[in-house]
Design an enzyme around this catalytic site. Structure first.
Site, PDB file in Angstrom:
ATOM      1  N   ASN A 116      20.550  46.739  -1.511  1.00  0.00           N
ATOM      2  CA  ASN A 116      19.217  45.828  -1.495  1.00  0.00           C
ATOM      3  C   ASN A 116      20.074  43.829  -1.093  1.00  0.00           C
ATOM      4  OD1 ASN A 116      18.618  42.809  -4.176  1.00  0.00           O
ATOM      5  ND2 ASN A 116      19.659  44.874  -4.834  1.00  0.00           N
ATOM      6  N   PHE A 120      16.325  37.309  -5.214  1.00  0.00           N
ATOM      7  CA  PHE A 120      15.217  36.512  -6.074  1.00  0.00           C
ATOM      8  C   PHE A 120      14.077  36.826  -6.149  1.00  0.00           C
ATOM      9  CE2 PHE A 120      18.971  34.367  -8.503  1.00  0.00           C
ATOM     10  CZ  PHE A 120      20.002  35.752  -9.320  1.00  0.00           C
ATOM     11  N   SER A 183      24.349  38.117  -8.940  1.00  0.00           N
ATOM     12  CA  SER A 183      24.176  38.427  -7.995  1.00  0.00           C
ATOM     13  C   SER A 183      24.283  38.271  -6.196  1.00  0.00           C
ATOM     14  CB  SER A 183      21.931  38.113  -7.749  1.00  0.00           C
ATOM     15  OG  SER A 183      21.585  38.630  -6.556  1.00  0.00           O
ATOM     16  N   ASN A 185      23.808  38.334  -3.670  1.00  0.00           N
ATOM     17  CA  ASN A 185      22.541  37.709  -2.673  1.00  0.00           C
ATOM     18  C   ASN A 185      21.099  36.457  -2.840  1.00  0.00           C
ATOM     19  OD1 ASN A 185      22.791  40.511  -1.800  1.00  0.00           O
ATOM     20  ND2 ASN A 185      21.407  41.165  -3.172  1.00  0.00           N
ATOM     21  N   THR A 186      22.083  35.794  -3.528  1.00  0.00           N
ATOM     22  CA  THR A 186      21.737  34.029  -3.775  1.00  0.00           C
ATOM     23  C   THR A 186      23.037  33.548  -3.241  1.00  0.00           C
ATOM     24  OG1 THR A 186      20.089  34.177  -5.210  1.00  0.00           O
ATOM     25  CG2 THR A 186      20.611  32.607  -4.778  1.00  0.00           C
ATOM     26  N   LYS A 221      25.706  39.232 -17.325  1.00  0.00           N
ATOM     27  CA  LYS A 221      25.678  39.490 -16.566  1.00  0.00           C
ATOM     28  C   LYS A 221      26.770  39.351 -15.307  1.00  0.00           C
ATOM     29  CE  LYS A 221      22.303  43.365 -13.792  1.00  0.00           C
ATOM     30  NZ  LYS A 221      21.318  44.058 -13.716  1.00  0.00           N
ATOM     31  N   ASN A 250      27.218  44.366 -11.845  1.00  0.00           N
ATOM     32  CA  ASN A 250      26.081  43.967 -11.153  1.00  0.00           C
ATOM     33  C   ASN A 250      25.784  45.010  -9.783  1.00  0.00           C
ATOM     34  OD1 ASN A 250      23.382  43.157  -9.730  1.00  0.00           O
ATOM     35  ND2 ASN A 250      24.010  40.596 -11.074  1.00  0.00           N
TER      36      ASN A 250
END
Length: 342
Positions: A116, A120, A183, A185-186, A221, A250
């Site tokens: 994925n 966010f 994460s 993805n940022t 996390k 994560n």
């Protein structure tokens, strides 16, 4: 039942199927006659001997739902009635944001995995806080964690302000906090895992925490892609800042050993599911041994069976969380894990 309908679900876009399923689950729970009763009698796990008390919170069982599944806290009651001992919502940011362009979620069925790059996507902390306020009035027994992050447009030098805004806004409506700096993805977010900015962020939140008269457990996390030296730093940071514990781990950016089609494997984003099982357990074991069990760890990553959950608990986790395993194995996995733990 889930094994029969899963092949149908898996023929469609994963993000669209996700929204389709959870909306109907909510409808069944909220509006279908005896819906709640049916869910609880079929799935709920409140058995003596499964209770845990971790960082001062009592959990009815040790199996929780990881962040990302219910970002905006819209389905907490229904998900709780499937048997989860706690629900983690978010990641939430101060301002609403749409996330990355679609498609942004991909199933790697040969690997029992998901990639994925959601980014966010959420409706903002004010919307979440109001929804949780109403829920807590209705049912304060559900243990809720608030996973907080920064907006994509916020530079890292100002990221601490975003975390403070989320922390303050959710303080009265969650039972614990999770600081998400892991994460993939940022853009640039994982840079906040470096020792100096991370220590500053966590110290700032802890100072704010202690000023409230009552305090909430703060967890961090972390990514599974950290080196042992970086994990050593994480242990030191936890002990220096006095936060309550860690969530490990994560999603990963590693793509080694996958069997799915190259065009899927090559998609950008975080990988979750079975390929992460061993690595996340290794990280848990390393952190537990390095710290001599000095703080609790919530284990997450590739739990698709009761054996996977037991391995993480044996490695040093106090609680576990599901996400991808929940999607692949269905809600019956929660009860199967809990029965095995007994």
């Amino acid at each position: 039942m889930y094994r029969i309908i899963k092949p149908v679900f898996f023929k469609f876009d994963p993000e669209k199927v996700h929204h389709f399923v959870v909306r109907r689950l909510k409808w069944f729970n909220d509006y279908f006659p005896l819906g709640k009763t049916i869910l609880r009698s079929s799935f709920d796990v409140s058995i003596k001997g499964l209770e845990r008390e971790v960082f001062g919170i009592k959990f009815r069982n040790p199996v929780g739902l990881a962040a990302g599944f219910d970002k905006n806290g819209e389905y907490i009651e229904a998900l709780s009635n499937l048997g989860f001992g706690f629900i983690e919502v978010g990641t939430v940011t101060p301002m609403p944001q749409p996330g990355n362009d679609k498609p942004r979620m991909f199933r790697l069925q040969e690997d029992g995995a998901i990639i994925n790059r959601m980014g966010f996507n959420n409706k903002g902390v004010d919307t979440l806080a109001e929804r949780l306020r109403l829920l807590k009035k209705k049912d304060a027994s559900i243990v809720i964690g608030g996973n907080i992050g920064k907006n994509k447009v916020t530079p890292n030098e100002e990221a601490v302000n975003d975390y403070i805004k989320c922390f303050d806004r959710l303080f009265d409506v969650v039972d614990y906090f999770v600081v998400n700096v892991s994460s993939p993805n940022t853009p640039g977010l994982r840079e906040l895992q470096e020792k100096e900015p991370l220590t500053n962020l966590l110290k700032t939140l802890q100072e704010r925490n202690s000023k409230n008269g009552i305090s909430r457990p703060i967890l961090l996390k972390i990514a599974p892609d950290l080196t042992n030296e970086q994990l050593d730093d994480i242990v030191e940071i936890v002990q220096t800042t006095g936060i309550a514990g860690l969530i490990a781990t994560n999603t990963t950016i590693d793509r080694n050993g996958l069997y799915s089609a190259p065009e899927l494997v090559g998609e950008a984003g975080g990988l979750s599911g079975k390929p992460l099982t061993s690595r996340s357990t290794e990280v848990i074991r390393y952190l537990s041994e390095k710290s001599k069990g000095a703080f609790p760890i919530i284990g997450v990553g590739g739990i698709h069976s009761p054996e996977d959950a037991k391995e993480k608990l044996a490695a040093g986790a106090s609680l576990v969380q599901l996400y991808t395993g929940f999607i692949y194995e269905g809600p019956g996995l929660i009860k199967r894990i809990c029965k095995e733990l007994l």
